[in-house]
Every structure is written in C-alpha cells, then in structure tokens.
Design a protein around this motif. Structure first.
Motif, short mmCIF file in Angstrom:
data_model
loop_
_atom_site.label_atom_id
_atom_site.label_comp_id
_atom_site.label_asym_id
_atom_site.label_seq_id
_atom_site.Cartn_x
_atom_site.Cartn_y
_atom_site.Cartn_z
N ALA A 158 0.85 -1.20 0.00
CA ALA A 158 0.00 0.00 0.00
C ALA A 158 0.88 1.24 0.00
CB ALA A 158 -0.91 0.01 1.23
N GLN A 159 0.50 2.20 -0.79
CA GLN A 159 1.11 3.53 -0.74
C GLN A 159 0.07 4.48 -0.15
OE1 GLN A 159 3.13 4.84 -4.27
NE2 GLN A 159 2.80 6.99 -3.80
N VAL A 160 0.46 5.20 0.88
CA VAL A 160 -0.47 6.04 1.62
C VAL A 160 -0.05 7.49 1.47
CG1 VAL A 160 -1.63 6.40 3.82
CG2 VAL A 160 -0.67 4.15 3.28
N SER A 161 -0.96 8.30 1.01
CA SER A 161 -0.69 9.74 0.93
C SER A 161 -1.31 10.43 2.14
CB SER A 161 -1.25 10.32 -0.37
OG SER A 161 -2.66 10.21 -0.39
N GLY A 162 -0.73 11.54 2.52
CA GLY A 162 -1.22 12.25 3.70
C GLY A 162 -0.37 11.91 4.91
N SER A 163 -0.49 12.71 5.96
CA SER A 163 0.28 12.50 7.19
C SER A 163 -0.52 11.64 8.17
CB SER A 163 0.63 13.84 7.83
OG SER A 163 -0.55 14.54 8.17
N PHE A 164 0.18 10.80 8.92
CA PHE A 164 -0.47 9.95 9.92
C PHE A 164 0.56 9.59 10.97
CE2 PHE A 164 0.87 7.47 6.26
CZ PHE A 164 1.65 6.47 6.82
N ASP A 165 0.09 9.00 12.07
CA ASP A 165 0.98 8.69 13.20
C ASP A 165 1.61 7.32 13.07
OD1 ASP A 165 0.25 11.14 14.31
OD2 ASP A 165 -1.47 10.26 15.33
N SER A 166 0.83 6.32 12.70
CA SER A 166 1.35 4.96 12.57
C SER A 166 0.46 4.18 11.62
CB SER A 166 1.41 4.26 13.93
OG SER A 166 0.12 4.15 14.50
N ILE A 167 0.95 3.01 11.21
CA ILE A 167 0.22 2.18 10.24
C ILE A 167 0.22 0.74 10.71
CG2 ILE A 167 2.29 1.84 8.81
CD1 ILE A 167 0.42 1.77 6.35
N GLY A 168 -0.84 0.03 10.43
CA GLY A 168 -0.95 -1.38 10.78
C GLY A 168 -1.71 -2.12 9.71
N PHE A 169 -1.94 -3.39 9.93
CA PHE A 169 -2.69 -4.18 8.95
C PHE A 169 -3.26 -5.41 9.65
CE2 PHE A 169 1.54 -5.93 9.08
CZ PHE A 169 1.35 -7.30 8.99
N VAL A 170 -4.24 -5.99 9.01
CA VAL A 170 -4.74 -7.31 9.39
C VAL A 170 -4.73 -8.17 8.13
CG1 VAL A 170 -6.17 -6.69 11.37
CG2 VAL A 170 -7.10 -6.46 9.08
N TYR A 171 -4.42 -9.44 8.27
CA TYR A 171 -4.45 -10.33 7.12
C TYR A 171 -4.80 -11.73 7.59
CZ TYR A 171 -0.07 -12.73 8.26
OH TYR A 171 0.88 -13.50 8.85
N GLY A 172 -5.21 -12.55 6.65
CA GLY A 172 -5.55 -13.93 6.95
C GLY A 172 -6.43 -14.52 5.88
#
Length: 619
Positions: A158-172
């Motif tokens: 994923a490429q994320v535009s904009g400012s943010f504090d942290s990133i995470g994900f879920v998968y399965g």
C-alpha cells in the motif's frame, strides 16, 4: 371415592402452576417453545464511526430466570460462525439488555443477531443491520495492490498519501477482516514515499488470503479496502535431467534443472539410479540408489562408485507437497577399465583481463575474436594459443554488438550520435578499422548472419530484414509482416534465415521470400551463443531454468535439425563453480566450430564425443 380425591389433588397442583407461571393450559402448553425467552425489540442506539450500542427488550422470560445474552455481529451478511465476533450483553432494569460494540470499521454494514438464554432454553432474534458512520478524510488516500509472487510469497502493499501517526494491517484467510487476533503493526516500509508491504511466506496452496491496511491519526483510524491474492494450486514440481556424459568405468557426469517449482516448499530433489528401467524413489531394488542433492535451480554432479561394463538408468526427481515428479530418463553403459573417456566439451583457454561480462565471440580463420561493450577487441590464435589486444572498436554507440566474419574482415554494427546506423569494418591483417558504411538513416538493425555472401540483419524499428551485399557494398530491405522486438537472435541454415525470440522460431526462405513458423525451442531464452557444426545449428546458454530462476542464464545446449524441424538437448557446457551461473552472449554472432564462453573460459564442443547416453522415450 379415593380415586376422585387423587384427581382433584392433581388438578389443584396444575392450577397452582398456571397461577405461578402465567402459562395457559391447553394445546401445546407443554411444548418447549412456551418456555423460551421472547425478544420484543432489537434496536441500535448511538452509532459512531467505530462503535454502536445494541439494545434488546424482552417480552417474556419464558417462565424461567434469564441467565445471559450475547450479541453476534459481522461484516458477513449471513453472520456465519467462522466470520463473526460476539460480546456479552448486560442487564439494565428488569427486561432491557445492552451490548456496546467497539473497534468497528467506519462506513461498513454490520449484521447482527441477539441470543438470550434462560435457565433452560434460549432464543435468537431475527437478523438486523446497521451502518457505521463514515470518517472519510480527503488527506488520507490509499493506493494498494496484491499478488502471489511465483511460489515464493504472497505480497500485499500500500502507498499512503497524507500524514499519519502509525500504520498497521490485518491479514488472513478470513475475507471479513477486522482488528482481532490477526492484527499486527509489524510492517515493512520498503520505500521512502509512504509505500509499505508485507510478505506471507508461510502460506497454504490453492488458498485466498486477504489483507486490510489502516493508519492512525490522533484518535481516528482510516482503513483501506480489502485486498486479496490467491496462491497456486497444489501441483507437482517439474525437473529436467541433463544428458549423461564423460562416462568412465566407474563414474559419469549429469545434472538437473528445475523447470518449475510449483511451490516454494520443495522437500528434496536428486537422482534415481538403477540397472533396470524406470528407477523410482520407492522401488528399492538391490542395485537402486537414491542420490539426494542440495536444493537449487540447476546443478551439475558426478556419479561415482559405478560398476564397469554395466548399463544404468538414471533420472532426476523432485518432491514437493503434491508428491514426486521425475525428469527425462537416460540409459548409459560404463566402460571397461582403461577405455577412452569421451569429452564432448573441452576447455580452450581462459579470458584475458579487463573483459566485460557481456562479451561476444566470433571465429575468423585460425583466430577467435572477443569483443565487449567496453569497445575492447581481443584476438586468440588457435595455433600459438595466445591472446593479443587488437585495435578498439570505433567510439560509436553499440547498443547490442553484432560481429560477422567475412574472409579477412569483421563487420560490426553501430549507431552514430546522429542516429545513423551502419557497419564498421575491421581489417584483420592490418589490425585497423578501415571504413564506416553510414548510409541507413534512422534504420535500426540488429543480429548479423552470413548467408550466400550476404549479411542479414533484423530490422528493429519496422517489419522485415535488411541484407548487406559484401561484394557490392549495398543494402537492401526485405519487407515483411513480422516485427521482431528485442530480444531475439538470427541464424541461417541451408539458404534459409531463421529468427528466434523467446521460444518461437520463424523461417524465411531466400528463394521464395515466404515466412513460416517452425517448432518452438524447448526452453525460452534470448541471449544464446550460436554455432554451426556438421550441418546442425547449436544454441547454448542464454536460457533460464524458469522465469523466476535466481541462477542466471544456464549452460544448456540444444541442437536444431532444420530438415526434421526438431530440437534435441545435448551435453550441458561444464561449469566449475556451484551456484550462480550467467552464460549468455553479449551480442549477436554465428561462431564456427563450436566455441562458446562460459565462466570466464572459452570451451569447444565436440558432437562426435557426445554419444554416451540414450534418451528413454515414454510411449
């Protein structure tokens, strides 16, 4: 009288039960449904982006004490067990139960059911749905992708535009992803432009995996859409057995090449050797041997401890989760002690210093000429066995070198800074570049093969071939409907021109001017060494074991019979180091008499000694 008294007593007990429970006496009065709790109302209060409150009113407790309630909720419209979450409900007042849902995803439809149970029976409400509020933010945008990368890993990015504090994900394997036990913030940032990725290597075959990214900004959470990638079906791997060569009384040489992994989890590979047809891993005859090798895409090995004057049968095998697959089967007979050992490949010489990796080779009389992209030109004399540095190639742009030997002259293609395409001519006797033929404006061409006193090249910018008459010094363009985008190679056999690209082959008849397709090459490739010997064309190197091979271009030798229009695999060019191999020609040339470059050495092929084994055909 006594019987009447007992009946009246039982009737009194029954009426007391009616007064106590409020359940009427009559039809179905003892059915279990009469004792179930009855839900009067299910409602949703105070919906937010990340939560909601579910409220349940009970109409009846079913004549028993209610012991608890559970709210089931899911993104799955069927609220199936494997895709749902649950939360206990708490009692407020005499008949109202509350469940506060949290950690929901903004802007999604949630499907709910409520279950209430008394001391004996339970009831479940009808399904109802609510939608969380959206928290769309024009500053936070996702650009996402997913793929299964050739039996190595599942890739979500994923490429994320904009400012943010942290990133995470879920998968399965759950398509209705939410932040539960599969939640993780261990994510790899593989570029500086807010591009992130995760790689799943411990995957199951023929399985769809899902992933969802989310970022935190203050107290807000912003989610991507759900990504998915399906792994390949569980199928057998494929392996090829190298022809057996250098057979002595007690040893022989062979090898293996993986044609496809079909799973990154190869358990083992190697060879089955026996004195009867079709040896297998499980057969277990007295003379059978299973020889396991290090797992890699390609390798050459020596078979030892063989018995003299004995016929053996050999084939490579590979085992993955789907089972065992076998390569071609060859038979060979060991020699008597002291008999001559055939050597189809013989080392001629090492390369001189300061030669780039992408060098090409051409023969002219008793000399081998080696040219590279650094504009070096070297001459190796086959009589004196010595190297000599020659005059450098002209300082012109050589996008892909093509050397052609005609009598005592070498012809080399070039592209001048004015984008004029032509030939530079090298006089071997005088060791000098004589002249430049610079007459084809904006006509890009590659290749170069001598046939009937003319040199044929491939036009890259438009369909067809270009032919240069050496005696007259003139060009002619042969029109065609075929376009030959690079990479490709060109060769000639019996007054026909052949153009190969990848696995495909086209033939151009000089007499009729007609193109036709010929039998594809068994293995794809684009940068082979080409040489002609005994009326056959040989193609060596420039071939991957398969499209994701990590071992470079492999030293596979293929022979083309133009009359029968068929390809046959012959003895691999020897390699002296295990691991990365990169045998390819840095340009286009037809080499006489079987010379190639491999691992910084020049080798020569002798077909008359490539006779040690027979391919066992399967009906």
């Amino acid at each position: 009288m006594k019987k009447i008294t007992i009946l009246l007593w039982l009737l009194g007990v029954l009426m007391a039960c009616v007064r106590e429970t409020g359940i009427p006496v009559g039809e179905n009065s003892f059915a279990k449904e009469a004792y179930r709790p009855e839900i009067a109302l299910s409602a949703i209060d105070s919906i937010t982006c990340y939560g909601a409150t579910v409220r349940v009113n009970l109409k009846s407790a079913g004549g028993r004490k209610v012991v608890g309630g559970v709210c089931y909720y899911s993104l799955d419209s069927l609220v199936r067990l494997e895709y749902r979450d649950s939360i206990p409900m708490t009692l407020q007042g005499d008949s109202v139960y509350i469940a506060k849902l949290a950690g929901l995803i903004p802007g999604e439809d949630y499907y709910c059911r409520v279950s209430v149970k008394n001391e004996e029976w339970g009831s479940c409400s009808e399904k109802f749905v609510f939608t969380t509020k959206d928290n769309a933010n024009s500053e936070i945008k996702y650009y996402t992708g997913a793929k299964f990368q050739a039996y190595d890993y599942v890739d979500f990015y994923a490429q994320v535009s904009g400012s943010f504090d942290s990133i995470g994900f879920v998968y399965g394997k759950d398509p209705y992803l939410r932040r539960n036990s599969s939640y993780s913030e261990e994510i790899k940032k593989f570029q500086e432009n807010h591009q992130y990725g995760i790689y799943i290597t411990d995957y199951e075959l023929n399985t769809t995996y899902y992933c969802r990214f989310f970022v935190f900004k203050g107290e807000e959470v912003y989610y991507s859409s759900v990504l998915s990638a399906k792994t390949a079906k569980m199928v057998l791997a494929e392996i090829s057995t190298s022809p057996v060569t250098n057979v002595s009384s007690s040893s022989a040489k062979t090898g293996f090449m993986l044609l496809s992994r079909n799973s990154s989890k190869i358990k083992r590979l190697g060879f089955c050797l026996g004195t009867s047809l079709h040896p297998t891993v499980e057969r277990g005859e007295e003379s059978d041997r299973v020889i396991e090798e290090t797992i890699m895409d390609y390798n050459q090995i020596e078979l030892t401890d063989l018995l003299p004057r004995t016929t053996y049968y050999l084939r490579a095998f590979v085992e993955n989760a789907s089972g065992i697959a076998y390569g071609e089967e060859y038979s060979f007979t060991t020699k008597a002690p002291g008999d001559k050992v055939n050597e189809p490949w013989k080392k001629v010489t090492g390369l001189p210093e300061r030669v780039s990796e992408d060098a090409i080779l051409v023969r002219a009389g008793e000399n081998l000429f080696l040219a590279d992209s650094w504009q070096n030109l070297w001459k190796y004399n086959l009589s004196t066995l010595s190297w000599k540095k020659c005059a450098d190639l002209p300082e012109l742009k050589h996008e892909r070198l093509a050397l052609t030997s005609v009598d005592s002259v070498l012809y080399c293609n070039y592209n001048s800074q004015e984008n004029n395409y032509g030939l530079a001519c090298y006089n071997i006797a005088r060791d000098e570049w004589m002249s430049l033929i610079d007459s084809l404006d904006s006509c890009d061409f590659r290749g170069g093969v001598l046939c009937d006193g003319k040199i044929y090249y491939i036009l890259e910018s438009r369909p067809g071939l270009i032919v240069y008459d050496v005696q007259q010094g003139k060009y002619e363009i042969l029109g065609s409907s075929h376009v030959f985008p690079w990479p490709y190679y060109i060769f000639s056999v019996d007054s026909s021109i052949y153009v190969g690209r990848g696995k495909g082959i086209l033939q151009y008849s000089l007499s009729s001017g007609v193109w036709r397709s010929r039998t594809d090459v068994p293995y794809a490739g684009s940068l082979p060494y080409l040489f002609q010997k005994d009326g056959y064309l040989y193609r060596c190197g420039g071939m991957f074991a398969y499209r994701t091979s990590a071992q470079g271009y492999l030293p596979i030798l293929l022979r083309y019979d133009a009359v029968g229009d068929n390809w046959q695999r012959k003895a691999d060019c020897p390699v002296e180091n295990v691991g990365f191999i990169n045998m390819y020609s840095g340009g286009d040339a037809i080499i006489d008499d079987g010379y190639v470059v491999c691992e910084e050495c020049i080798w020569q092929y002798f077909p008359e000694e490539d006779i040690d084994c027979q391919l066992i055909t399967v009906d």
